[in-house]
Write a protein that holds these residues in place. Structure first.
Motif, PDB file in Angstrom:
ATOM      1  N   ARG A  71       2.386   1.752  -3.486  1.00 40.36           N
ATOM      2  CA  ARG A  71       1.385   2.294  -4.409  1.00 40.36           C
ATOM      3  C   ARG A  71       1.248   3.803  -4.212  1.00 40.36           C
ATOM      4  O   ARG A  71       1.144   4.560  -5.187  1.00 40.36           O
ATOM      5  CB  ARG A  71       0.032   1.621  -4.173  1.00 40.36           C
ATOM      6  CG  ARG A  71      -0.030   0.174  -4.607  1.00 40.36           C
ATOM      7  CD  ARG A  71      -0.391   0.012  -6.053  1.00 40.36           C
ATOM      8  NE  ARG A  71      -1.780   0.383  -6.317  1.00 40.36           N
ATOM      9  CZ  ARG A  71      -2.390   0.155  -7.482  1.00 40.36           C
ATOM     10  NH1 ARG A  71      -1.738  -0.444  -8.455  1.00 40.36           N
ATOM     11  NH2 ARG A  71      -3.631   0.528  -7.669  1.00 40.36           N
ATOM     12  N   LYS A  72       1.239   4.254  -2.967  1.00 38.45           N
ATOM     13  CA  LYS A  72       1.119   5.689  -2.687  1.00 38.45           C
ATOM     14  C   LYS A  72       2.314   6.463  -3.214  1.00 38.45           C
ATOM     15  O   LYS A  72       2.215   7.654  -3.516  1.00 38.45           O
ATOM     16  CB  LYS A  72       0.971   5.920  -1.186  1.00 38.45           C
ATOM     17  CG  LYS A  72      -0.379   5.481  -0.625  1.00 38.45           C
ATOM     18  CD  LYS A  72      -0.447   5.719   0.886  1.00 38.45           C
ATOM     19  CE  LYS A  72      -1.799   5.271   1.439  1.00 38.45           C
ATOM     20  NZ  LYS A  72      -1.874   5.455   2.914  1.00 38.45           N
ATOM     21  N   ARG A  73       3.442   5.791  -3.329  1.00 32.86           N
ATOM     22  CA  ARG A  73       4.651   6.448  -3.844  1.00 32.86           C
ATOM     23  C   ARG A  73       4.768   6.333  -5.355  1.00 32.86           C
ATOM     24  O   ARG A  73       5.811   6.669  -5.934  1.00 32.86           O
ATOM     25  CB  ARG A  73       5.879   5.854  -3.169  1.00 32.86           C
ATOM     26  CG  ARG A  73       5.925   6.156  -1.665  1.00 32.86           C
ATOM     27  CD  ARG A  73       7.057   5.433  -0.971  1.00 32.86           C
ATOM     28  NE  ARG A  73       7.017   5.667   0.472  1.00 32.86           N
ATOM     29  CZ  ARG A  73       7.814   5.056   1.343  1.00 32.86           C
ATOM     30  NH1 ARG A  73       8.704   4.172   0.922  1.00 32.86           N
ATOM     31  NH2 ARG A  73       7.714   5.323   2.624  1.00 32.86           N
ATOM     32  N   THR A  84       0.835  -1.206   0.000  1.00 32.77           N
ATOM     33  CA  THR A  84       0.000   0.000   0.000  1.00 32.77           C
ATOM     34  C   THR A  84       0.870   1.256   0.000  1.00 32.77           C
ATOM     35  O   THR A  84       0.533   2.252  -0.650  1.00 32.77           O
ATOM     36  CB  THR A  84      -0.939   0.016   1.222  1.00 32.77           C
ATOM     37  OG1 THR A  84      -0.172  -0.208   2.415  1.00 32.77           O
ATOM     38  CG2 THR A  84      -2.012  -1.058   1.099  1.00 32.77           C
ATOM     39  N   LYS A  85       1.979   1.220   0.711  1.00 31.64           N
ATOM     40  CA  LYS A  85       2.872   2.376   0.734  1.00 31.64           C
ATOM     41  C   LYS A  85       3.577   2.554  -0.611  1.00 31.64           C
ATOM     42  O   LYS A  85       3.782   3.676  -1.078  1.00 31.64           O
ATOM     43  CB  LYS A  85       3.905   2.227   1.853  1.00 31.64           C
ATOM     44  CG  LYS A  85       3.328   2.445   3.241  1.00 31.64           C
ATOM     45  CD  LYS A  85       4.425   2.674   4.259  1.00 31.64           C
ATOM     46  CE  LYS A  85       3.841   3.063   5.609  1.00 31.64           C
ATOM     47  NZ  LYS A  85       4.884   3.417   6.586  1.00 31.64           N
TER      48      LYS A  85
END
Length: 288
Positions: free
Chosen positions: A8-10, A5-6
């Motif tokens: 993807r956010k980056r 998830t992290k």
């Protein structure tokens, strides 16, 4: 921690679903605590069922409330083993094995925990080489700068004073002795990890470097960036310390740095002439 998830956010194009269950998104609480695939681990280790975690931090506080130091250690040992298993699944395509995780937890708990060495006094400094505590490896290192060229030297020894490895590196352009010492520390820390040394006491005769390390500066100079690189390597060691010793206690590393003419590695021995310094150190550090 680089969960999906992290990532993807980056902006990375990765599948956000958990690599184990493939149902829910991989967050830190999910992959370490909540995924139904690893709940059996937590029940076996601590006898708890972990559900509905709002955050990893909140779950830690809830699970560890009122428990002793041994349970705290077991909790984080298990977290480490789970994350190892997750990485093996993602990068090595291994299947989840609850038994393997439990075996890893037991192996980590059985790992010897040597006594931490006392820090040397900045003002007086140890004048002679001292043997490391049982289970530790002492790595002495030094940098020598002549005509804007630097030579690096390191020697690793065990609790008996026996050489485990000696390494030299030469032909490095350098502007100052202080910068050379910092680069030597970064080099020697990486080298120790490559050699498989994980309980390491690094020892330098550079008081300037030792003070830089203690100050924990967060500046933007080239030197600050090198020290920051060194700090990023600390987590790769099981146990690590940096001590200051007078030059008279660092003669073996000084000999290697001054004589460095190339990159050279010796295992369980050293170049001609090093034995004299090693034998002297071993004799001076012999228990009464």
């Amino acid at each position: 921690m680089p969960v999906r998830t992290k990532l993807r956010k980056r902006g990375l194009d990765v599948d956000p679903l958990c690599p184990w269950c493939g149902i829910e998104e991989e967050s830190i609480p999910h992959v370490l605590l909540e995924c139904f695939c690893i709940r059996r681990v937590w029940f076996a280790v601590l006898g708890v069922h972990v559900t509905g975690a709002t955050s990893f931090h909140a779950s830690v506080l809830q699970i560890l409330e009122g428990v002793g130091a041994e349970m705290v250690a077991r909790f984080f040992t298990t977290v480490y083993a789970i994350w190892e298993a997750r990485n093996a699944c993602v990068f090595e395509d291994r299947e989840l094995s609850i038994g393997a995780i439990m075996d890893r937890v037991r192996a980590l708990e059985a790992f010897p925990r040597p006594t931490v060495l006392p820090r040397s006094s900045i003002h007086t400094g140890v004048a002679t080489w001292n043997r490391p505590a049982a289970g530790w490896i002492k790595v002495n290192f030094d940098a020598s700068v002549r005509r804007s060229m630097a030579g690096f030297g390191m020697v690793a020894r065990d609790e008996e004073g026996m050489i485990l490895a000696a390494v030299t590196l030469a032909s490095v352009m350098m502007q100052s002795a202080g910068l050379a010492e910092a680069l030597c520390l970064r080099w020697v820390m990486s080298l120790a990890l490559e050699l498989g040394f994980f309980n390491v006491c690094f020892e330098t005769d550079s008081l300037q470097l030792f003070q830089w390390w203690r100050i924990r500066s967060r500046g933007c100079s080239y030197l600050d960036l090198i020290i920051s690189d060194c700090r990023s390597l600390v987590s790769s060691f099981t146990l690590m310390d940096l001590l200051f010793v007078r030059r008279s206690g660092n003669t073996a590393a000084d000999f290697l740095a001054r004589g460095a003419s190339s990159f050279a590695v010796w295992i369980e021995e050293g170049p001609p002439g090093l034995d004299t310094f090693v034998a002297s150190d071993a004799l001076a550090s012999m228990p009464a």
